[in-house]
Enzyme design. Structure first.
Site, PDB file in Angstrom:
ATOM      1  N   HIS A  18      22.359 -26.244  -7.107  1.00  0.00           N
ATOM      2  CA  HIS A  18      20.974 -26.726  -7.227  1.00  0.00           C
ATOM      3  C   HIS A  18      20.478 -26.550  -8.661  1.00  0.00           C
ATOM      4  CE1 HIS A  18      20.616 -25.361  -2.765  1.00  0.00           C
ATOM      5  NE2 HIS A  18      20.728 -26.671  -2.778  1.00  0.00           N
ATOM      6  N   LYS A  42      16.188 -27.839  11.677  1.00  0.00           N
ATOM      7  CA  LYS A  42      17.540 -27.345  11.969  1.00  0.00           C
ATOM      8  C   LYS A  42      17.571 -25.829  12.188  1.00  0.00           C
ATOM      9  CE  LYS A  42      18.864 -27.915   7.122  1.00  0.00           C
ATOM     10  NZ  LYS A  42      19.738 -28.595   6.187  1.00  0.00           N
ATOM     11  N   ARG A  92      27.860 -34.274  -4.125  1.00  0.00           N
ATOM     12  CA  ARG A  92      29.025 -33.424  -4.345  1.00  0.00           C
ATOM     13  C   ARG A  92      30.329 -34.168  -4.107  1.00  0.00           C
ATOM     14  NH1 ARG A  92      26.685 -28.786  -0.680  1.00  0.00           N
ATOM     15  NH2 ARG A  92      26.262 -30.718   0.398  1.00  0.00           N
ATOM     16  N   SER A 130      24.451 -24.088   0.366  1.00  0.00           N
ATOM     17  CA  SER A 130      23.719 -22.904   0.823  1.00  0.00           C
ATOM     18  C   SER A 130      24.395 -22.315   2.052  1.00  0.00           C
ATOM     19  CB  SER A 130      22.274 -23.276   1.167  1.00  0.00           C
ATOM     20  OG  SER A 130      21.609 -23.735   0.026  1.00  0.00           O
TER      21      SER A 130
HETATM   22  O1  PNS Z   1      18.771 -29.607   1.179  1.00  0.00           O
HETATM   23  P1  PNS Z   1      18.774 -30.618   2.300  1.00  0.00           P
HETATM   24  O2  PNS Z   1      18.593 -29.913   3.630  1.00  0.00           O
HETATM   25  O3  PNS Z   1      19.970 -31.510   2.275  1.00  0.00           O
HETATM   26  O4  PNS Z   1      17.473 -31.537   2.035  1.00  0.00           O
HETATM   27  C1  PNS Z   1      17.137 -32.588   2.914  1.00  0.00           C
HETATM   28  C2  PNS Z   1      15.759 -33.170   2.592  1.00  0.00           C
HETATM   29  C3  PNS Z   1      14.703 -32.095   2.521  1.00  0.00           C
HETATM   30  C4  PNS Z   1      15.849 -33.864   1.232  1.00  0.00           C
HETATM   31  C5  PNS Z   1      15.454 -34.215   3.691  1.00  0.00           C
HETATM   32  O5  PNS Z   1      15.655 -33.627   4.928  1.00  0.00           O
HETATM   33  C6  PNS Z   1      14.019 -34.751   3.626  1.00  0.00           C
HETATM   34  O6  PNS Z   1      13.661 -35.444   2.704  1.00  0.00           O
HETATM   35  N1  PNS Z   1      13.226 -34.407   4.644  1.00  0.00           N
HETATM   36  C7  PNS Z   1      11.833 -34.809   4.718  1.00  0.00           C
HETATM   37  C8  PNS Z   1      11.595 -35.685   5.929  1.00  0.00           C
HETATM   38  C9  PNS Z   1      11.821 -37.142   5.590  1.00  0.00           C
HETATM   39  O7  PNS Z   1      11.212 -37.686   4.688  1.00  0.00           O
HETATM   40  N2  PNS Z   1      12.734 -37.798   6.349  1.00  0.00           N
HETATM   41  C10 PNS Z   1      13.020 -39.197   6.169  1.00  0.00           C
HETATM   42  C11 PNS Z   1      13.989 -39.469   5.059  1.00  0.00           C
HETATM   43  S1  PNS Z   1      15.597 -38.943   5.484  1.00  0.00           S
END
Ligand code: PNS
Length: 163
Positions: A18, A42, A92, A130
């Site tokens: 990150h 989750k 990645r 993570s």
């Molecule tokens: O670190 P992560 O868990 O891969 O991050 C995921 C994240 C936070 C970028 C994604 O879950 C997100 O944007 N969530 C907000 C809800 C949303 O907008 N969902 C619709 C688009 S997928």
């Protein structure tokens, strides 16, 4: 033009992968908003949102164009509210691509002004996540090359106490 970008994620906890994306984005954009998702559906997180923000702030304290915040709900809406039209994500491996591609298209559907920029991760961080950090720490492994050194102790304290 003053150009801002959002780097969203769960950051539970922040890793060197990150931090690498944040540093590189901070050189490409005037202002980087690191946005921690609040509504994690989750697994039960290891760190509260406030703790994750604190770790991110500590890890980025030497960079002067970083803002660490949390957000609720849709990322596309949060970006609109902040008048930010670019998201940055780290890629990645091919395995990340399908999910990231789906998220980028969904965000674009929800907010047509929003562009997603992918940065390929540095090769040394290819395997880093993570959840991998949590697993290694909970089994007593050394995570010092996976997380920023200034927050290592706090992360080890929390994660090694589990399981
Ligand atoms: O670190 P992560 O868990 O891969 O991050 C995921 C994240 C936070 C970028 C994604 O879950 C997100 O944007 N969530 C907000 C809800 C949303 O907008 N969902 C619709 C688009 S997928």
């Amino acid at each position: 033009m003053n150009k801002s970008v959002i780097y969203p994620g769960s950051f539970d906890p922040v890793t060197l992968g990150h931090l690498d994306i944040i540093i590189r984005a901070s050189k490409m954009f005037d202002h980087v908003v690191v946005a921690v998702l609040r509504n994690v559906a989750k697994d039960k997180p290891s760190f509260t949102v406030e703790e994750r923000i604190e770790l991110l702030r500590e890890a980025t304290k030497d960079l002067d164009n970083i803002e660490v915040v949390s957000f609720d709900g849709l990322l596309a809406e949060y970006a609109k509210k902040r008048n930010i039209t670019t998201l940055v994500k780290g890629l990645r491996a091919v395995s990340d691509f399908e999910y990231e591609f789906q998220m980028a298209l969904t965000n674009k559907m929800l907010n047509p002004d929003l562009e997603t920029v992918f940065l390929t991760t540095s090769s040394k961080n290819m395997y880093l996540s993570s959840s991998m950090v949590k697993q290694v720490a909970s089994l007593g492994g050394d995570i010092s090359s996976f997380v920023p050194s200034c927050v290592l102790d706090r992360i080890v304290d929390r994660l090694s106490a589990k399981e």
